[in-house]
Design a protein around this motif. Structure first.
Motif, PDB file in Angstrom:
ATOM      1  N   LEU A 154       0.722  -1.324   0.054  1.00 47.98           N
ATOM      2  CA  LEU A 154      -0.072   0.045   0.173  1.00 47.98           C
ATOM      3  C   LEU A 154       0.890   1.259   0.096  1.00 47.98           C
ATOM      4  CD1 LEU A 154      -2.731  -1.142   2.545  1.00 47.98           C
ATOM      5  CD2 LEU A 154      -2.789  -1.059   0.267  1.00 47.98           C
ATOM      6  N   ARG A 155       2.277   0.972   0.181  1.00 46.53           N
ATOM      7  CA  ARG A 155       3.107   2.131   0.169  1.00 46.53           C
ATOM      8  C   ARG A 155       4.012   2.132  -1.159  1.00 46.53           C
ATOM      9  NH1 ARG A 155       8.060   3.816  -0.139  1.00 46.53           N
ATOM     10  NH2 ARG A 155       8.874   2.534   1.099  1.00 46.53           N
ATOM     11  N   ASP A 156       4.967   1.222  -1.055  1.00 48.53           N
ATOM     12  CA  ASP A 156       5.896   1.359  -2.141  1.00 48.53           C
ATOM     13  C   ASP A 156       5.137   0.751  -3.407  1.00 48.53           C
ATOM     14  OD1 ASP A 156       8.412   1.546  -3.357  1.00 48.53           O
ATOM     15  OD2 ASP A 156       9.567   0.614  -1.797  1.00 48.53           O
ATOM     16  N   GLY A 157       4.563  -0.414  -3.248  1.00 48.89           N
ATOM     17  CA  GLY A 157       3.643  -1.115  -4.202  1.00 48.89           C
ATOM     18  C   GLY A 157       2.719   0.201  -5.026  1.00 48.89           C
ATOM     19  N   THR A 180      15.237  -6.215   5.674  1.00 49.34           N
ATOM     20  CA  THR A 180      15.603  -6.006   4.341  1.00 49.34           C
ATOM     21  C   THR A 180      14.606  -5.066   3.625  1.00 49.34           C
ATOM     22  OG1 THR A 180      14.407  -7.844   3.632  1.00 49.34           O
ATOM     23  CG2 THR A 180      16.466  -8.119   4.466  1.00 49.34           C
ATOM     24  N   HIS A 181      15.021  -4.387   2.419  1.00 48.80           N
ATOM     25  CA  HIS A 181      14.200  -3.662   1.568  1.00 48.80           C
ATOM     26  C   HIS A 181      14.836  -3.457   0.376  1.00 48.80           C
ATOM     27  CE1 HIS A 181      10.974  -0.614   0.653  1.00 48.80           C
ATOM     28  NE2 HIS A 181      11.747  -0.404  -0.081  1.00 48.80           N
ATOM     29  N   VAL A 182      14.567  -4.261  -0.691  1.00 48.00           N
ATOM     30  CA  VAL A 182      15.389  -4.336  -1.920  1.00 48.00           C
ATOM     31  C   VAL A 182      14.429  -4.280  -3.046  1.00 48.00           C
ATOM     32  CG1 VAL A 182      17.288  -5.614  -0.773  1.00 48.00           C
ATOM     33  CG2 VAL A 182      15.213  -6.906  -1.815  1.00 48.00           C
ATOM     34  N   HIS A 183      15.000  -3.726  -4.184  1.00 51.81           N
ATOM     35  CA  HIS A 183      14.216  -3.414  -5.283  1.00 51.81           C
ATOM     36  C   HIS A 183      14.733  -4.406  -6.242  1.00 51.81           C
ATOM     37  CE1 HIS A 183      11.452  -0.024  -4.464  1.00 51.81           C
ATOM     38  NE2 HIS A 183      12.168   0.029  -3.545  1.00 51.81           N
ATOM     39  N   ASP A 184      13.866  -4.706  -7.326  1.00 50.85           N
ATOM     40  CA  ASP A 184      14.148  -5.763  -8.318  1.00 50.85           C
ATOM     41  C   ASP A 184      14.550  -5.343  -9.711  1.00 50.85           C
ATOM     42  OD1 ASP A 184      14.063  -8.576  -8.456  1.00 50.85           O
ATOM     43  OD2 ASP A 184      12.038  -8.646  -9.456  1.00 50.85           O
ATOM     44  N   GLY A 198       9.856  -3.120  -9.355  1.00 52.42           N
ATOM     45  CA  GLY A 198       9.127  -3.587  -8.101  1.00 52.42           C
ATOM     46  C   GLY A 198       9.945  -3.783  -6.874  1.00 52.42           C
ATOM     47  N   ASN A 199       9.520  -4.533  -6.042  1.00 50.43           N
ATOM     48  CA  ASN A 199      10.198  -4.797  -4.682  1.00 50.43           C
ATOM     49  C   ASN A 199      10.181  -6.422  -4.469  1.00 50.43           C
ATOM     50  OD1 ASN A 199       9.012  -2.072  -4.302  1.00 50.43           O
ATOM     51  ND2 ASN A 199       9.706  -2.346  -1.938  1.00 50.43           N
ATOM     52  N   ALA A 200      10.762  -6.882  -3.507  1.00 48.54           N
ATOM     53  CA  ALA A 200      10.749  -8.532  -3.329  1.00 48.54           C
ATOM     54  C   ALA A 200       9.197  -8.801  -3.138  1.00 48.54           C
ATOM     55  CB  ALA A 200      11.410  -8.633  -2.046  1.00 48.54           C
TER      56      ALA A 200
END
Ligand code: KIV
Ligand code: ZN
Length: 533
Positions: A12-15, A209-213, A245-247
């Motif tokens: 609901l935030r990064d997505g 962890t907070h990683v982008h794809d 996107g994110n993980a």
């Protein structure tokens, strides 16, 4: 006993931050409820300073999803994002303060390139701001997460110092972003290990962890992080998020579960809800799930080759490393039919986790009866689609009141559309087009009058069989003029729409209308229109 990994969902935030993924407040609330059923530990509900609507959406989630209504009920922590600025932290606190377990997530850039060009701040100033703002946030809320943005490109010594300062000023979770998706699994794992070994006081905090794809390494990097001591993972449903996107939550969680003996770790996720929440997020954002997507793609459990099919029939584990039922695919659904009453429907919806108001239940029951007259068995997937479609149509400026279409090989495709308009007046318009959908959309355009371009149109049958409910997703783009600090700029706004119905033309019209309504929200066209009236 396996150690627990906390699952922090930022759909609901990064997505929602990814272009074209915006959701309405009602959709966000429904996703938050689904995330609670999934038992995620923390829901990042939004970025409250971004707009009054974002703040209101976070507040609603904090009050509706973040407060226990029954003793012993599972309740996630509700989190709001803030830059290192007082006004951001005040807004984030306003958003989450009513939740049983509120959290504020503050972030500030840590890499030389971000400090120099984005913040235009000296490193010393960045450290001072970190101390002041983490202290300010923790004076309001005791659960504080701090993120040094672009950590994977920061100078290690500077990073340890920044994290040390955040801990001293009250941070309880330290999140390590690979903001631009640049790190490799070995580097990211090493970064977590080095932070653990070099940051004073880190043992009091949870490392996240907070990683982008961007390089397709997000899930691998997340797992490398947990192997090196991270105990929270930041993930999104279907991996949606900024740029690539994110993980993906479903991939990280199922990797940890399927390879439990390897990781010796566990999560609290109710994995049998994964398929439904994945479908819901896809419907609301219009981001289709590729058939080959791990865990939730249509082909994830399909076996085409004869050798595989033969093996699976003899013993499923020959080619399946997890059971489709574990993620909620091919579950045996209790089927409802035309003789099922309002009570049976209401009970089924409750069991599925929906909590509809009396009014919404009545509307849904009427639609259920209509559908049951045409379709023998109604499954959970059909009900999910009807509820999602109703949520996407709710709070609309323009609502469909009637549709009549003539098409075929003789004559010209013609559509008459009747809409309830924002002023309460019912208006009708008829158009001809190259096909029935073109004619319907032209008639809607004539009534709504928002300049826009249809970029994508996709139609899909929910269940097998000729009587299946159809769902339609569209993407619509519009150019809007923004007046920022006296400078007029043109901006492209991309929104999605969703509609489901047993009549695919009705589903197509609902989907288009939901996109146009959302466009009005995103561009504030309605307020502008009102001023012109
Ligand atoms: O990717 C990132 O750096 C972020 C931060 C706000 C955590 O999303
Ligand atoms: Zn991010």
């Amino acid at each position: 006993m396996n150690e627990k990994i906390l699952v922090f969902d930022t759909t609901l935030r990064d997505g929602e931050q990814s272009p074209g993924a915006s959701m309405t407040s009602s959709e966000k609330l429904e996703v938050a409820r689904a995330l609670r059923r999934l038992k995620v530990d923390i829901i990042e509900a939004g970025f409250p300073i971004a707009s009054p609507d974002d703040l209101a959406a976070v507040q609603t989630i904090a009050r509706e999803v973040g407060i226990a209504k029954d003793p012993g009920q599972f309740i996630p922590s509700i989190c709001g994002l803030a830059r290192c600025a007082q006004k951001d932290i005040d807004a984030a606190w306003e958003g989450v303060r009513d939740a049983d377990q509120p959290r504020i997530h503050v972030f500030l850039a840590a890499s030389p390139i971000h400090m120099k060009y984005k913040l235009r701040m000296e490193p010393e100033e960045v450290l001072r701001r970190t101390a002041e703002m983490v202290a300010y946030a923790s004076s309001k809320c005791k659960n504080i997460e701090f993120s040094p943005e672009d950590a994977s490109r920061a100078e290690p010594e500077f990073l340890y110092k920044m994290l040390d300062i955040a801990i001293q000023n009250g941070a309880t979770t330290l999140n390590i972003p690979d903001t631009v998706g640049y790190a490799t699994p070995q580097e990211y794992g090493e970064l977590i290990r080095m932070i653990r070994e070099n940051t004073p006081g880190i043992e009091k905090c949870v490392i996240s962890t907070h990683v982008h794809d961007d390089l397709g390494l997000a899930v691998a990097n997340t797992l490398a992080g947990v192997l090196n001591g991270a105990r929270q993972v930041e993930v999104t449903i279907n991996g949606i998020g900024e740029r690539a996107g994110n993980a993906a939550l479903e991939e990280v969680v199922m990797a940890l579960q399927t390879r439990q003996k390897y990781f010796n770790l566990t999560t609290g996720i109710e994995t049998t809800h994964i398929a439904r929440v994945s479908q819901m997020v896809s419907n609301f954002t219009g981001f289709k799930i590729p058939p080959n997507k791990a865990i939730v793609g249509g082909n994830a459990f399909a076996h085409e080759s004869g050798i595989h099919q033969d093996g699976v029939l003899k013993n499923a584990m020959t080619y399946e490393i997890m059971k489709p039922e574990d993620v909620g695919v091919r579950q045996s659904n209790l089927v409802l039919g035309k003789h099922s009453g309002r009570h049976a429907l209401s009970q089924r919806l409750k069991d599925m986790g929906y909590n509809l108001s009396e009014k919404d239940l009545n509307t849904l029951f009427a639609r259920f009866k209509e559908l049951a007259d045409k379709k023998k068995n109604i499954t959970d997937n059909d009900l999910d689609a009807l509820v999602s479609s109703d949520i996407s149509q709710s709070h609309a400026y323009y609502q469909l009141d009637g549709l009549q279409v003539t098409c075929g090989t003789i004559g010209m495709p013609t559509a008459s559309v009747r809409l309830v308009c924002p002023d309460g007046v019912v208006r009708t318009h008829a158009c001809i087009g190259t096909g029935p959908i073109d004619a319907s959309y032209k008639a809607i355009d004539a009534l709504v009058q928002i300049p826009s371009t249809l970029k994508e149109f996709a139609i899909h049958a929910i269940t097998e069989g000729i009587d299946a409910v159809g769902e339609v997703s569209v993407r619509v783009e519009s150019q809007v003029n923004e007046n920022d600090s006296q400078i007029e700029t043109e901006k492209t706004v991309l929104v999605s729409g969703y509609g489901a119905d047993d009549d695919i033309l009705v589903a197509s019209v609902k989907s288009y209308l939901s996109a146009l309504n959302r466009l009005m929200d995103a561009t504030h066209i309605f307020e502008k229109k009102e001023h012109h009236v």
